[in-house]
Design an enzyme around this catalytic site. Structure first.
Site, PDB file in Angstrom:
ATOM      1  N   LYS A 194      18.170  27.771 118.247  1.00  0.00           N
ATOM      2  CA  LYS A 194      18.813  28.866 118.976  1.00  0.00           C
ATOM      3  C   LYS A 194      17.809  29.434 119.965  1.00  0.00           C
ATOM      4  CE  LYS A 194      21.106  33.282 118.283  1.00  0.00           C
ATOM      5  NZ  LYS A 194      21.663  34.205 117.291  1.00  0.00           N
ATOM      6  N   LYS A 247      22.212  25.903 120.483  1.00  0.00           N
ATOM      7  CA  LYS A 247      22.870  27.040 121.118  1.00  0.00           C
ATOM      8  C   LYS A 247      21.967  27.635 122.165  1.00  0.00           C
ATOM      9  CE  LYS A 247      24.450  31.531 119.769  1.00  0.00           C
ATOM     10  NZ  LYS A 247      24.288  32.572 118.831  1.00  0.00           N
TER      11      LYS A 247
HETATM   12  C1  PBG Z   1      23.841  36.968 116.245  1.00  0.00           C
HETATM   13  C2  PBG Z   1      24.489  36.006 117.163  1.00  0.00           C
HETATM   14  C3  PBG Z   1      24.484  35.976 118.561  1.00  0.00           C
HETATM   15  C4  PBG Z   1      25.354  34.944 118.925  1.00  0.00           C
HETATM   16  C5  PBG Z   1      25.809  34.353 117.760  1.00  0.00           C
HETATM   17  N1  PBG Z   1      25.251  34.994 116.685  1.00  0.00           N
HETATM   18  C6  PBG Z   1      23.848  36.882 119.549  1.00  0.00           C
HETATM   19  C7  PBG Z   1      22.391  36.949 119.675  1.00  0.00           C
HETATM   20  O1  PBG Z   1      21.617  36.226 119.056  1.00  0.00           O
HETATM   21  O2  PBG Z   1      21.987  37.849 120.422  1.00  0.00           O
HETATM   22  C8  PBG Z   1      25.726  34.579 120.333  1.00  0.00           C
HETATM   23  C9  PBG Z   1      27.068  33.913 120.483  1.00  0.00           C
HETATM   24  C10 PBG Z   1      27.632  33.908 121.855  1.00  0.00           C
HETATM   25  O3  PBG Z   1      26.997  34.304 122.844  1.00  0.00           O
HETATM   26  O4  PBG Z   1      28.792  33.483 121.980  1.00  0.00           O
HETATM   27  N2  PBG Z   1      22.512  36.829 116.036  1.00  0.00           N
END
Ligand code: PBG
Length: 322
Positions: A194, A247
């Site tokens: 991520k 992601k």
């Molecule tokens: C929570 C989380 C996030 C997303 C999924 N889980 C946001 C972040 O890390 O700030 C992003 C998903 C999206 O942008 O569709 N930690």
């Protein structure tokens, strides 16, 4: 001998195009994310994500029903909470919104795969993904809270939990607690790779999870790195992850491809909020054709090596593919 031929021959008819196509897109490739809120009869629009809403559990069931009618096999649940503190206590409360939503979905749609986001950002007053200690995100203090959250979801009937916090060792902590409590069949989909990305902007509006100070770069990955993606994914698999996620998706398809080639577990791509909003905004202005842009993007994620795609376009895509 140099072999040359006319490549356009196989592009000449619909039949040859269909028969020679390498990749496809269908209901077995897509999962729909859902935002769930407390209360009754609530369906709140999200300004930056037209077509996506925050639902109270009663209306969420109607939304899941419409997904099931389109052939959607499952979804990822994100809870929003008005109970925020510095310990994330509500993240693992049995009566919290996500366990309630899981129970309701599983009661009415037992075959619908319920995956839950496991992260503390919606339950901590400062909006970070982990417990804060002396101004820093405390990795090891966060692990037991995440494990309790995963256990609460498993007890409510979740099929799979998806930790998105990016703390080290959380897959191991979650797997151990699940197994100890008899939830050996509940899977872990790790947000292993991520990146610290600007493409999450609209999600933070949707989930009310913008960090109150600083940013997430001390725990999410640097977009400049690709070998680190392999290290993260390999370690999460060693810790017990059943599937790994990359992601965002579109700007990171080289990473999806890398993981698909190097690993043997299913690779999941998350087509995140900002990617959705860009398409929606440009389509609303008439600058691109939404349907072909979405179907092309999702297909290209498959081509790159995604086994599963989590996308806000899931319902639309399946409608168009009917
Ligand atoms: C929570 C989380 C996030 C997303 C999924 N889980 C946001 C972040 O890390 O700030 C992003 C998903 C999206 O942008 O569709 N930690």
């Amino acid at each position: 001998m140099l072999m040359i031929r006319r490549f356009r021959r196989l592009r000449g008819t619909q039949a040859t195009r269909d028969l020679t196509r390498e990749h496809g897109l269908g209901a077995n490739d897509l999962l729909q994310p859902f935002f769930v809120i407390e209360g009754k009869n609530k369906k709140e629009p999200i300004a930056s994500m037209p077509g996506i809403y925050r639902y109270s559990v009663d209306l969420l069931l109607k939304e899941v029903a419409s997904c099931v009618r389109l052939g959607v096999r499952g979804g990822v649940l994100f809870g929003l909470s008005s109970h925020k503190d510095t310990k994330g206590l509500y993240a693992h409360a049995a009566g919290a919104i996500v366990p309630l939503a899981i129970k309701a979905i599983k009661k009415h749609f037992p075959d619908f795969l319920v995956i839950t986001d496991v992260c503390l950002c919606a339950y901590l007053s400062h909006g970070h993904c982990g417990i804060v200690h002396k101004g820093a995100i405390d990795n090891d203090a966060t692990l037991p809270v995440l494990a309790k959250m995963a256990l609460a979801h498993a007890k409510a009937g979740a099929d799979m939990v998806a930790p998105s916090d990016m703390m080290d060792f959380r897959v191991q902590a979650i797997r151990a607690v699940l197994d100890k409590n008899g939830f050996t069949q509940v899977g872990v989909l790790s947000y292993a790779v991520k990146y610290a990305s600007a493409f999450y902007g609209p999600f933070r509006e949707a989930a009310h999870s913008t960090p109150g100070f600083g940013d997430r770069r001390s725990y999410q990955m640097d977009p400049a790195n690709s070998r680190e993606a392999l290290k993260e994914a390999c370690q999460d698999i060693t810790e017990g992850a059943d599937m790994v996620m990359v992601k965002p998706a579109l700007a990171y398809l080289d990473i999806v491809s890398l993981l698909h080639k190097k690993l043997t577990v299913p690779v999941v791509a998350y087509n995140v909020s900002g990617e959705y909003s860009m398409v929606k905004a440009a389509a609303a202005k008439g600058w691109i054709d939404e349907r072909t842009t979405v179907l092309e993007s999702l297909l290209c994620m498959k081509r790159a090596g995604a086994d599963i795609i989590i996308s806000y376009h899931t319902k639309d895509a399946l409608n168009w593919l009917k």
